[in-house]
Design a protein around this motif. Structure first.
Motif, PDB file in Angstrom:
ATOM      1  N   VAL A 136      -2.586   1.876  10.346  1.00 40.63           N
ATOM      2  CA  VAL A 136      -3.607   1.029   9.975  1.00 40.63           C
ATOM      3  C   VAL A 136      -3.312  -0.204   9.545  1.00 40.63           C
ATOM      4  CG1 VAL A 136      -5.278   1.073   8.152  1.00 40.63           C
ATOM      5  CG2 VAL A 136      -5.162   3.206   9.423  1.00 40.63           C
ATOM      6  N   GLY A 137      -2.172  -0.240   8.946  1.00 40.06           N
ATOM      7  CA  GLY A 137      -1.644  -1.617   8.490  1.00 40.06           C
ATOM      8  C   GLY A 137      -1.477  -1.659   6.840  1.00 40.06           C
ATOM      9  N   ILE A 138      -1.889  -0.561   6.314  1.00 40.00           N
ATOM     10  CA  ILE A 138      -1.740  -0.477   4.930  1.00 40.00           C
ATOM     11  C   ILE A 138      -0.841   0.499   4.594  1.00 40.00           C
ATOM     12  CG2 ILE A 138      -3.039  -0.213   2.835  1.00 40.00           C
ATOM     13  CD1 ILE A 138      -5.758  -0.405   4.274  1.00 40.00           C
ATOM     14  N   SER A 139       0.159   0.174   3.674  1.00 36.54           N
ATOM     15  CA  SER A 139       1.359   1.153   3.263  1.00 36.54           C
ATOM     16  C   SER A 139       1.584   1.038   1.764  1.00 36.54           C
ATOM     17  CB  SER A 139       2.537   0.980   4.125  1.00 36.54           C
ATOM     18  OG  SER A 139       2.148   0.797   5.571  1.00 36.54           O
ATOM     19  N   LYS A 140       2.231   2.169   1.339  1.00 38.33           N
ATOM     20  CA  LYS A 140       2.883   2.060   0.096  1.00 38.33           C
ATOM     21  C   LYS A 140       4.458   1.953   0.205  1.00 38.33           C
ATOM     22  CE  LYS A 140       2.663   5.469  -2.932  1.00 38.33           C
ATOM     23  NZ  LYS A 140       2.052   6.289  -4.216  1.00 38.33           N
ATOM     24  N   LEU A 141       5.012   1.222  -0.572  1.00 40.55           N
ATOM     25  CA  LEU A 141       6.298   1.238  -0.431  1.00 40.55           C
ATOM     26  C   LEU A 141       7.015   1.076  -1.739  1.00 40.55           C
ATOM     27  CD1 LEU A 141       6.855  -1.576   2.595  1.00 40.55           C
ATOM     28  CD2 LEU A 141       6.939   1.102   2.604  1.00 40.55           C
TER      29      LEU A 141
END
Ligand code: PLP
Ligand code: MG
Ligand code: MG
Length: 613
Positions: free
Chosen positions: A166-171
């Motif tokens: 999607v282009g949304i991540s949690k890092l």
């Protein structure tokens, strides 16, 4: 909780070019708002309070945006023309020192995706959707545990694929540092490195979870085709989904119903379209009918008959359907007693009006004399349990005993008492009772109902119908035989009513009345402190609605006071007595002590404003 986000916004967006007046992709507008601003608003709504934007191309536009949103900090990548997304991210390494949400700048997405990542128990999670066929997909290959193996725009390079980035991540901060270390070794040979490549690189060492969401609504906008799909398909869909989930504004209704409802009751109305003739809906109505009965009697001997309509419909149904040629005594000690007389008059029925002063307990000795001395046969007696005009609670147990003594059928308008003041139809000798969905039941408006003794209901078939829609026997019979109302019921209101009944059962009627009573005591005590008085002595008071005598003060004006409260999310109510100036405050519905105190604080302020205090 994650409080930080990073948006990668350095790119040229060259595939959109003129279509976006040569601005960065984030500044594409839909509905007169840029997609980057939509994204920022969603981040803020999801609890993010620090947003770093990695800028490059036309960075001044992002700098301008940062003036509007103090949460934004822009970090410029001066080599944006020749570098890729990883370099822009790398540039932020001295600023971002905590876990964060990483987003691309060209996304339209449902806020639910953010919330899933923010609340996910793993620290490194990338959001994935089903395949979109957008023709610019980044495909993701995972193992059986949904850990990242590989990502690529070229599906041929991958093993089996069932989702895309999607282009949304949690890092996590740790992972970010690992990404920067990893990237450093590549920058020289490949400045155009993108962050996806680096994530894959480090995923071999540490697990990166891929969270796949079914039916997730999102898109990225790289070219004209994407833009059309965004405007025509994705944006409207996201908007309607988010509206449905958005918490509703809470108003404090201090009018005597429709009362303030819980969000769960309001939301219960949003159901898939259903034909009310379906069996499934019949079960909903059966539940409602049975449980409404059980609040005041046993379901073997009593039945609740439902109508689409307001409380008056149920009262009119009883009066017009159960009285033959004999007389009904109607006790009039308020506007609703008077209304029953008006109904009897419209139907040309035989009735005796027993007038009694507003706000005072009816004189039962006199009432008995009227019964004894009547030249006509009295077959019925009708009374309003709680006179909403004044807050007077009529003593229905004693009147019920009188009815029993003289073999009179007893009709009770319990519209504003039912589900708060405990009622026992059997012990109080009540034959017919009327009430509605939207007062103490805390449901929404549109359903009224009659609860009656089954043997009485069977008997009224001998009385000629005076009307069609409200004919009680026909409605009762049809429901017993078909499990449905004769005519179209208010479907969504009934779903809300089902939820309201469950919530009433959970709270319990005695406890609900305790809660209302506590609110009332606080209300009356404070009003007295302000120097205001009210009608009806405590021993005869319902403790559900209070008719307050208006302050004698030049600047006082009900409409101004009403507007003052309405502007502050609180609704109050005018009086309903001709001979005395009153306004009314109800304390029913999903109202808390904080709400009541808030009202009283505003009231104090209002009285100061008009120099009464
Ligand atoms: N009876 C009583 C005691 C009421 O309080 C009300 C409404 O407040 C009614 C009847 C009429 O109900 P509706 O306005 O729902 O027809
Ligand atoms: Mg793309
Ligand atoms: Mg993109």
């Amino acid at each position: 909780m994650i409080k930080t986000a990073v948006i990668l916004g350095a790119g040229l967006g060259s595939r959109l070019g003129e279509l976006n007046k040569n601005k960065p992709k984030g500044f594409l507008e839909i509905d007169q708002i840029s997609i980057i601003e939509m994204s920022i608003n969603k981040l803020l709504q999801a609890g993010i309070d620090k947003i770093f934007i990695g800028t490059g191309y036309q960075s001044q536009l992002y700098e301008q945006l940062a003036l509007k949103y103090p949460q934004i900090k822009c970090i410029y990548n001066e080599n944006y023309k020749i570098t890729g997304s990883m370099c822009t991210l790398y540039n932020l390494r001295d600023y971002v020192l905590e876990d964060f949400i990483l987003l691309e700048s060209d996304l339209l997405y449902d806020i639910a995706g953010l919330q899933i990542l923010i609340h996910h128990n793993m620290t490194d999670v990338i959001l994935a959707s089903e395949l979109s066929s957008s023709r610019d997909e980044v495909f993701i290959e995972t193992d059986l545990n949904n850990s990242l193996i590989n990502m690529s725009k070229n599906i041929e390079k991958l093993g089996p694929v069932d989702c895309e980035l999607v282009g949304i991540s949690k890092l996590s901060y740790e992972t970010f540092k690992d990404m920067c270390d990893y990237a450093e070794t590549f920058f020289e040979s490949n400045p155009g490195l993108d962050y996806e490549y680096v994530l894959v690189g480090i995923a071999k060492e540490k697990g990166i979870h891929v969270n796949k969401i079914k039916d997730y609504t999102w898109c990225e906008i790289d070219d004209e085709k994407h833009l059309h799909r965004a405007i025509n398909e994705i944006y409207p869909k996201i908007k309607s989904q988010e509206i449905i989930r958005k918490p509703l504004k809470r108003n404090i209704l201090l009018n005597p119903g429709p009362a303030t409802t819980t969000d769960s009751v309001k939301n219960a109305q949003v159901v898939p379209d259903i034909c009310p003739r379906e069996k499934e809906f019949g079960h909903v109505m059966q539940f409602i009918s049975t449980e409404l009965t059980c609040f005041v009697g046993n379901a073997e001997n009593f039945t609740a008959v439902l109508f689409g309509g307001s409380g008056t419909a149920a009262i009119e149904s009883i009066l017009s359907s159960v009285i033959g040629q004999d007389y009904v005594i109607i006790i009039n000690n308020g506007a609703y007693g008077k209304r029953m007389c008006e109904i009897a008059q419209v139907y040309g029925m035989n009735y005796i009006e027993f007038e009694s002063p507003f706000g005072e307990a009816a004189d039962l000795i006199k009432l008995e004399e009227v019964i004894q001395q009547s030249p006509f046969k009295i077959s019925h007696l009708a009374i309003v349990h709680h006179e909403t005009t004044t807050g007077l609670l009529n003593d229905i147990a004693s009147v019920g005993s009188l009815c029993q003594k003289y073999n009179i059928d007893f009709i009770v308008d319990a519209v504003s008492s039912y589900a708060a003041v405990p009622i026992d139809m059997f012990n109080m000798n009540i034959d017919y009772l009327a009430s509605t969905s939207n007062k103490n039941l805390q449901g929404t408006a549109g359903v009224s109902f009659v609860i009656a003794r089954n043997d009485k209901l069977e008997n009224i078939k001998h009385i000629k119908a005076r009307n069609f829609y409200l004919d009680l026997y026909s409605q009762y019979k049809y429901f017993i035989e078909n499990g449905q109302t004769r005519f179209t019921p208010p479907v969504q209101t009934l779903y809300a009513l089902k939820q309201a009944i469950i919530e009433t059962q959970n709270e319990g009627i005695n406890k609900r009345y305790d809660r209302y009573s506590r609110l009332w005591h606080v209300l009356v005590r404070r009003l007295n402190e302000f120097g205001l008085t009210h009608l009806v002595k405590e021993e005869n008071h319902s403790k559900l609605i209070t008719a307050v005598i208006e302050p004698e003060c030049k600047l006082y004006n009900f409409n101004n006071m009403y507007d003052y409260f309405y502007g502050n999310g609180i609704t109050i109510y005018p009086g309903k007595i001709n001979t005395l100036n009153t306004f009314r405050i109800a304390n029913i519905g999903d109202i808390t002590m904080e709400n009541m105190v808030l009202y009283l604080d505003f009231m104090e302020q209002y009285l100061k404003n008009i120099s009464f205090l």
